[in-house]
Design a protein around this motif. Sequence first.
Motif, PDB file in Angstrom:
ATOM      1  N   ALA A 196      54.152 -11.256  14.754  1.00  0.00           N
ATOM      2  CA  ALA A 196      54.903 -12.266  15.485  1.00  0.00           C
ATOM      3  C   ALA A 196      55.447 -13.238  14.455  1.00  0.00           C
ATOM      4  N   GLU A 197      56.699 -13.553  14.563  1.00  0.00           N
ATOM      5  CA  GLU A 197      57.358 -14.454  13.624  1.00  0.00           C
ATOM      6  C   GLU A 197      56.992 -15.900  13.954  1.00  0.00           C
ATOM      7  N   PRO A 198      56.406 -16.631  13.012  1.00  0.00           N
ATOM      8  CA  PRO A 198      56.117 -18.044  13.259  1.00  0.00           C
ATOM      9  C   PRO A 198      57.410 -18.810  13.546  1.00  0.00           C
ATOM     10  N   ASP A 199      57.362 -19.655  14.588  1.00  0.00           N
ATOM     11  CA  ASP A 199      58.552 -20.429  14.947  1.00  0.00           C
ATOM     12  C   ASP A 199      58.229 -21.895  15.201  1.00  0.00           C
ATOM     13  N   GLY A 200      57.105 -22.359  14.680  1.00  0.00           N
ATOM     14  CA  GLY A 200      56.735 -23.760  14.857  1.00  0.00           C
ATOM     15  C   GLY A 200      55.925 -24.019  16.118  1.00  0.00           C
ATOM     16  N   ARG A 201      55.603 -22.973  16.867  1.00  0.00           N
ATOM     17  CA  ARG A 201      54.777 -23.130  18.071  1.00  0.00           C
ATOM     18  C   ARG A 201      53.505 -22.310  17.879  1.00  0.00           C
ATOM     19  N   PRO A 202      52.504 -22.865  17.201  1.00  0.00           N
ATOM     20  CA  PRO A 202      51.296 -22.098  16.862  1.00  0.00           C
ATOM     21  C   PRO A 202      50.585 -21.494  18.069  1.00  0.00           C
TER      22      PRO A 202
ATOM     23  N   VAL B  35      51.909 -20.445  20.889  1.00  0.00           N
ATOM     24  CA  VAL B  35      52.690 -19.292  21.346  1.00  0.00           C
ATOM     25  C   VAL B  35      52.465 -18.109  20.408  1.00  0.00           C
ATOM     26  N   LEU B  36      52.479 -18.377  19.109  1.00  0.00           N
ATOM     27  CA  LEU B  36      52.223 -17.330  18.115  1.00  0.00           C
ATOM     28  C   LEU B  36      50.842 -16.711  18.340  1.00  0.00           C
ATOM     29  N   LEU B  37      49.833 -17.546  18.534  1.00  0.00           N
ATOM     30  CA  LEU B  37      48.468 -17.066  18.732  1.00  0.00           C
ATOM     31  C   LEU B  37      48.368 -16.216  19.993  1.00  0.00           C
ATOM     32  N   ALA B  38      48.975 -16.653  21.089  1.00  0.00           N
ATOM     33  CA  ALA B  38      48.935 -15.872  22.325  1.00  0.00           C
ATOM     34  C   ALA B  38      49.667 -14.544  22.158  1.00  0.00           C
ATOM     35  N   GLU B  39      50.771 -14.554  21.433  1.00  0.00           N
ATOM     36  CA  GLU B  39      51.527 -13.321  21.204  1.00  0.00           C
ATOM     37  C   GLU B  39      50.720 -12.321  20.374  1.00  0.00           C
ATOM     38  N   VAL B  40      50.087 -12.803  19.317  1.00  0.00           N
ATOM     39  CA  VAL B  40      49.249 -11.936  18.484  1.00  0.00           C
ATOM     40  C   VAL B  40      48.060 -11.422  19.307  1.00  0.00           C
ATOM     41  N   ALA B  41      47.472 -12.286  20.116  1.00  0.00           N
ATOM     42  CA  ALA B  41      46.338 -11.871  20.952  1.00  0.00           C
ATOM     43  C   ALA B  41      46.745 -10.747  21.894  1.00  0.00           C
ATOM     44  N   GLY B  42      47.912 -10.857  22.490  1.00  0.00           N
ATOM     45  CA  GLY B  42      48.389  -9.809  23.388  1.00  0.00           C
ATOM     46  C   GLY B  42      48.590  -8.479  22.679  1.00  0.00           C
ATOM     47  N   GLN B  43      49.096  -8.539  21.461  1.00  0.00           N
ATOM     48  CA  GLN B  43      49.314  -7.304  20.701  1.00  0.00           C
ATOM     49  C   GLN B  43      47.988  -6.665  20.279  1.00  0.00           C
ATOM     50  N   VAL B  44      47.046  -7.476  19.826  1.00  0.00           N
ATOM     51  CA  VAL B  44      45.727  -6.945  19.451  1.00  0.00           C
ATOM     52  C   VAL B  44      45.029  -6.396  20.692  1.00  0.00           C
ATOM     53  N   GLN B  45      45.200  -7.067  21.814  1.00  0.00           N
ATOM     54  CA  GLN B  45      44.618  -6.580  23.064  1.00  0.00           C
ATOM     55  C   GLN B  45      45.167  -5.193  23.395  1.00  0.00           C
ATOM     56  N   GLY B  46      46.453  -4.975  23.197  1.00  0.00           N
ATOM     57  CA  GLY B  46      47.039  -3.655  23.435  1.00  0.00           C
ATOM     58  C   GLY B  46      46.379  -2.593  22.582  1.00  0.00           C
TER      59      GLY B  46
END
Length: 128
Positions: free
Chosen positions: A52-58, A60-71
């Motif tokens: 997930a590309e960091p965009d200044g919203r940590p 959101v980044l953490l939730a996005e990474v969590a969703g991918q690892v969950q997959g």
Amino acid sequence: MTHQPPEFTEALAAVLRDLRVQGPVQPDVREEDDYPGVMLFAPDGSGHGVYAEPDGRPAVLLAEVAGQVQGWAVEALWAAGVSAVWPQCPEHPDTHPLRATVEKGAAVWVCPRSGAVACRVGELGLGG
């Protein structure tokens, strides 16, 4: 991990901590030259990319990474022949996993049925 933005590395570390606390299958995490993130490899050799590309919203980044690892975790658990539910919902064990989302500026694991927050992403097993 040496090629990743620090925000991504920190987010991935938090999610992998949750996986270590409550996951019977652990990934072999590798950087690949032709992929911007990391690859998670299951014991059966299957791989899943996470980035997930960091965009200044940590959060959101953490939730996005969590969703991918969950997959990755759900697939790896299924392949291993164990309950393919990760992370376990404390309200409804073995029925559905928690879902990563952002609430009040924090990445949290929530029950998809009740909407109750189980804990912050990275804090599974710490009592809330």
